[in-house]
Design a protein around this motif. Structure first.
Motif, PDB file in Angstrom:
ATOM      1  N   ARG A   1     -11.588  -8.988  33.062  1.00 22.14           N
ATOM      2  CA  ARG A   1     -12.308  -8.496  34.232  1.00 22.14           C
ATOM      3  C   ARG A   1     -13.744  -8.093  33.859  1.00 22.14           C
ATOM      4  O   ARG A   1     -14.701  -8.381  34.579  1.00 22.14           O
TER       5      ARG A   1
ATOM      6  N   ARG B   1      -6.809 -15.284  41.243  1.00 18.05           N
ATOM      7  CA  ARG B   1      -6.298 -14.285  40.303  1.00 18.05           C
ATOM      8  C   ARG B   1      -4.832 -14.600  40.013  1.00 18.05           C
ATOM      9  O   ARG B   1      -3.926 -14.238  40.749  1.00 18.05           O
TER      10      ARG B   1
ATOM     11  N   MET C   1     -14.539  -7.444  41.220  1.00 16.95           N
ATOM     12  CA  MET C   1     -13.407  -8.005  40.490  1.00 16.95           C
ATOM     13  C   MET C   1     -12.320  -6.974  40.208  1.00 16.95           C
ATOM     14  O   MET C   1     -11.378  -7.245  39.479  1.00 16.95           O
TER      15      MET C   1
END
Length: 817
Positions: free
Chosen positions: A610, A645, A621
């Motif tokens: 991340r 994701r 994010m």
């Protein structure tokens, strides 16, 4: 009515015979090609109850590779699924003469595969671990032992029931059976054109008339490319010259009271069997000496070629002759009476192309058989079951014709055929790689950046890193049946992903865009899951009508009615064909695009992933801003990227879908941005280990009336007899790969499906199918690896929790505190 003139030789007199038959204008299935494979399919379809089965042969039955084949039959095959094909063939051949009244010349003296090096011994033990849970009998022979049927044996695998059959008699018996059950066989009846109709049928043109067929099957051997070109396909098949030698009577052989077992000397790269009172010996030359008939690929097969042979070349095989003479001294005194040199067909990986073909409707192939005689009976049954029931009877994806694509060009095909012929008897290691013809046109946007840093694997034409080198590593491809040079580096990459952040090239994924008015309706029909909302992702399964899994696909709805489907590299055209067929047969208004080669994919995973991405984008994010199984269009370093994701390692991560031309720039930006976070590369071996220890399996809800729903409900009502269980193993320097035998109290009780070493828990683990009574947590079993049974235990899955689960539990614990 059509009159065909056939010439028959009786003594010295040439007779002309008028054959009268009724020409059929329509057929359920038209099979093109009268070799043993095509005739077997006609036999099985007709026996299975299909009406209107027609076989068209351009000249006479067996003309081609069948008539001159050595006729070897064996239960053995290194592949789990093709063992079933071999088994079905032999069981058919054992009963065919009694069923049809036609002699088939079937001999079953058994066979011995000789092991003369430590690696060969390991290979045979490796194969034995995959045999005990099959019905096929097979035995490991130690040094000095003899099965009682072959006096020259050293050590190896003995398979009773193996032998040889007369290919001509076999084909004629199958033809008699096919006619007996109602199939029509027309010859000579060359196919001159194939024209598809709007409703998915075919007009098959011949000099005698046209047949309207519901489906056609190309079973034309080394004419497969000619037939394929009629409808725009360049099937990757090529004829190679195979020679075998037949001797005169050998006194020592004639004196034997029992027929010799077939011998396969793997180091000598030849087979040998008894032929009447003499011997038949067939070698496979090294790749630099073998001969391909590549002119047939360029210019086509000569129109009249059928039962002709090539000029023999004894000098080309003398190295193997000498090795055989050392192993079997009686050969030194044997007189050669015949050398047969004929064409056999090879595909790039030496496996046939069997099944329906993507890109057209109702066109099937049964081509590319390097070992047509042993495959014929089982493949005829396999295809017949598939055609009649609408789905294959078992998985045979390694023979799917759709494993090849436009990247399979002629130079690649020739390079692989030469390699495969020379590799006929090389040691078959786990995780085997062969390098001829690589790379193909399929290279990702980061291939040039990675090719010298990693050991590359080959996946559906793509080059993909298996593991990466570091200073001091033992580099290169060094296969083994035990842990080898990649064991340590793969552990290093697993720790990288678990502790820092890693990047992986996932470009080989198959990628499709499905959109249009009926896209949601079609996908609801195809998948056993609710379709995701816009901006969401899920993992769904396509099922067969009987409720078995046909494919696992990741689905994302990009915009209203527009879906991105992601499947495995080896399933690309296999899955696309299934989707296209359902769309066409159901009349759905959709547009289906294969964007596999247009879009590159990078995976980034690990606790610092991340941080790396956040440096490159203004998009939020965080967990709240970018939730698990969500998709967003973002910019990384100013480059448009579709980010999902999701992470197949089970750790925090994203998959990034990028135009191929921008892939290297995104990769380099991430590597630069991640220096302080410890970013590095990882490969597919590490991903497999991380996936398995997370125990990835998931099934969605299914509100729609999807394919296979009724079958699943019936299976659930009846109850299961076995279950997929999660097990750990106590091993030493070897790890499970999958398909090993599982034992309990001295009896075979199941088999593994996949396995790996877990670097997190420092132990081997696997999934295994076990009887319900042995599935309880704590249950002890044994798993056979290289001839030794290792203790194993059923555990609660997963061994390691996925990152989303760990995060959720941590939040829950904090809430309680």
């Amino acid at each position: 009515y059509v009159y065909i003139s056939a010439k028959m030789i009786y003594g010295l007199q040439l007779l002309k015979c008028e054959v009268l038959f009724r020409w059929k204008d329509t057929a359920e299935t038209v099979i093109i090609g009268g070799g043993c494979v095509g005739v077997s399919l006609a036999y099985h379809l007709a026996k299975g109850g299909m009406k209107d089965v027609v076989l068209l042969e351009k000249s006479e039955l067996t003309a081609g590779s069948t008539w001159h084949a050595a006729g070897l039959t064996t239960y053995y095959h290194p592949g789990i699924n093709l063992k079933k094909v071999h088994f079905d063939s032999i069981k058919l051949y054992e009963s065919l003469e009694a069923e049809t009244g036609q002699a088939v010349g079937f001999h079953q003296p058994g066979s011995v595969r000789i092991a003369s090096t430590p690696a060969r011994v390991d290979e045979m033990k490796y194969q034995m671990t995959r045999t005990h849970w099959h019905v096929t009998p097979q035995y490991f022979i130690g040094p000095g032992e003899s099965p009682g049927t072959f006096p020259f044996v050293l050590a190896g695998l003995y398979t009773p029931g193996d032998g040889h059959i007369d290919p001509y008699s076999l084909t004629m018996a199958l033809a008699a059976g096919a006619r007996m059950y109602g199939a029509q066989i027309y010859n000579p009846a060359p196919v001159t054109a194939l024209n598809p109709t709007a409703d998915g049928k075919w007009d098959v043109q011949t000099p005698h008339g046209t047949i309207r067929a519901n489906r056609i099957v190309n079973a034309t051997g080394f004419w497969a490319r000619e037939v394929g070109k009629m409808i725009g396909f360049d099937h990757p098949t090529i004829p190679v010259h195979h020679q075998y030698v037949v001797t005169a009577t050998v006194p020592e052989v004639k004196a034997l009271k029992k027929e010799l077992a077939v011998i396969r000397d793997l180091e000598g790269s030849y087979y040998l069997r008894q032929e009447r009172d003499g011997l038949l010996f067939g070698p496979y030359e090294k790749m630099e000496k073998m001969v391909m008939q590549d002119s047939w690929v360029r210019d086509g097969v000569p129109p009249g070629f059928g039962k002709e042979l090539f000029e023999s070349d004894l000098d080309r095989i003398m190295e193997h002759v000498e090795m055989a003479m050392e192993m079997i001294p009686v050969l030194k005194k044997a007189d050669i009476i015949n050398i047969v040199s004929g064409p056999i067909t090879y595909t790039p990986d030496l496996l046939p192309m069997v099944g329906p073909h993507q890109g057209v409707r109702n066109y099937w192939t049964a081509i590319g058989f390097g070992y047509g005689v042993i495959h014929a009976g089982g493949i005829g049954k396999f295809l017949s079951d598939w055609i009649r029931n609408g789905e294959p009877p078992y998985d045979l994806i390694e023979c799917d014709p759709n494993r090849y694509g436009k990247w399979t060009d002629v130079p690649f095909m020739c390079a692989k055929a030469r390699e495969s012929y020379g590799f006929n008897n090389v040691v078959g290691y786990p995780k085997e790689e062969r390098f001829a013809g690589r790379p193909t046109s399929r290279t990702s946007g980061v291939y040039e950046l990675l090719k010298d840093k990693a050991s590359m694997g080959f996946h559906a034409g793509w080059e993909q890193p298996h593991w990466f080198y570091k200073p001091g590593d033992d580099i290169g491809y060094k296969p083994s049946f035990h842990r080898t040079n990649w064991f340590g580096p793969v552990g290093r990459e697993c720790r990288l992903v678990m502790e820092k952040v890693g990047v992986i090239d996932l470009t080989p994924f198959g990628k499709f865009i499905v959109k249009g008015k009926d896209s949601h309706k079609l996908l609801d029909r195809l998948f056993a899951n609710t379709m995701p909302k816009v901006g969401h992702t899920n993992i769904s399964h396509m099922l067969t009508p009987t409720g078995r899994v046909y494919a696992e696909v990741t689905i994302t709805q990009l915009s209203p009615g527009e879906f991105l489907l992601i499947t495995g590299s080896g399933s690309e055209l296999h899955d696309l064909r299934w989707i296209e067929t359902e769309a066409a047969d159901g009349g759905y208004d959709v547009d289906i695009s294969n964007v596999t080669e247009d879009i590159g994919v990078l995976g980034i995973a690990g606790p610092n992933s991340r941080k790396v991405l956040q440096k490159l984008t203004d998009e939020d994010m965080s967990d709240a801003g970018f939730k698990f199984l969500h998709c967003k269009s973002i910019k990384l370093a100013g480059i448009p990227v579709r980010a999902i994701r999701i992470s197949y390692t089970g750790e925090l991560g994203w998959e990034l879908y990028i135009d191929q031309k921008n892939m290297a720039a995104v990769y380099q930006a991430m590597m630069e941005a991640g220096k302080d976070e410890g970013i590095d590369n990882f490969g597919t071996y590490a991903m497999s280990s991380l996936r398995l220890e997370k125990g990835f399996r998931g099934w969605g809800a299914e509100p729609a009336d999807f394919i296979g729903k009724a079958a699943l409900q019936e299976i659930k009502a009846k109850g299961l007899k076995r279950k997929l269980s999660y097990i750990t193993l106590d091993t030493d320097d070897i790890d499970p790969e999958g398909n090993e035998t599982v034992w309990h109290n001295g009896k075979v009780v199941g088999n593994t499906t996949s396995g790996a070493y877990s670097y997190s828990s420092q132990q081997s683990l696997a999934f295994a199918y076990l009887p319900l009574e042995l599935c309880s947590v704590g249950q002890k079993v044994e798993v056979e690896l290289l001839g030794r049974k290792y203790p194993a235990m059923v555990i609660q899955e997963p061994l390691v929790l996925t990152e989303p689960t760990r995060t959720r539990l941590q939040k829950k614990a904090k809430g309680k505190a």
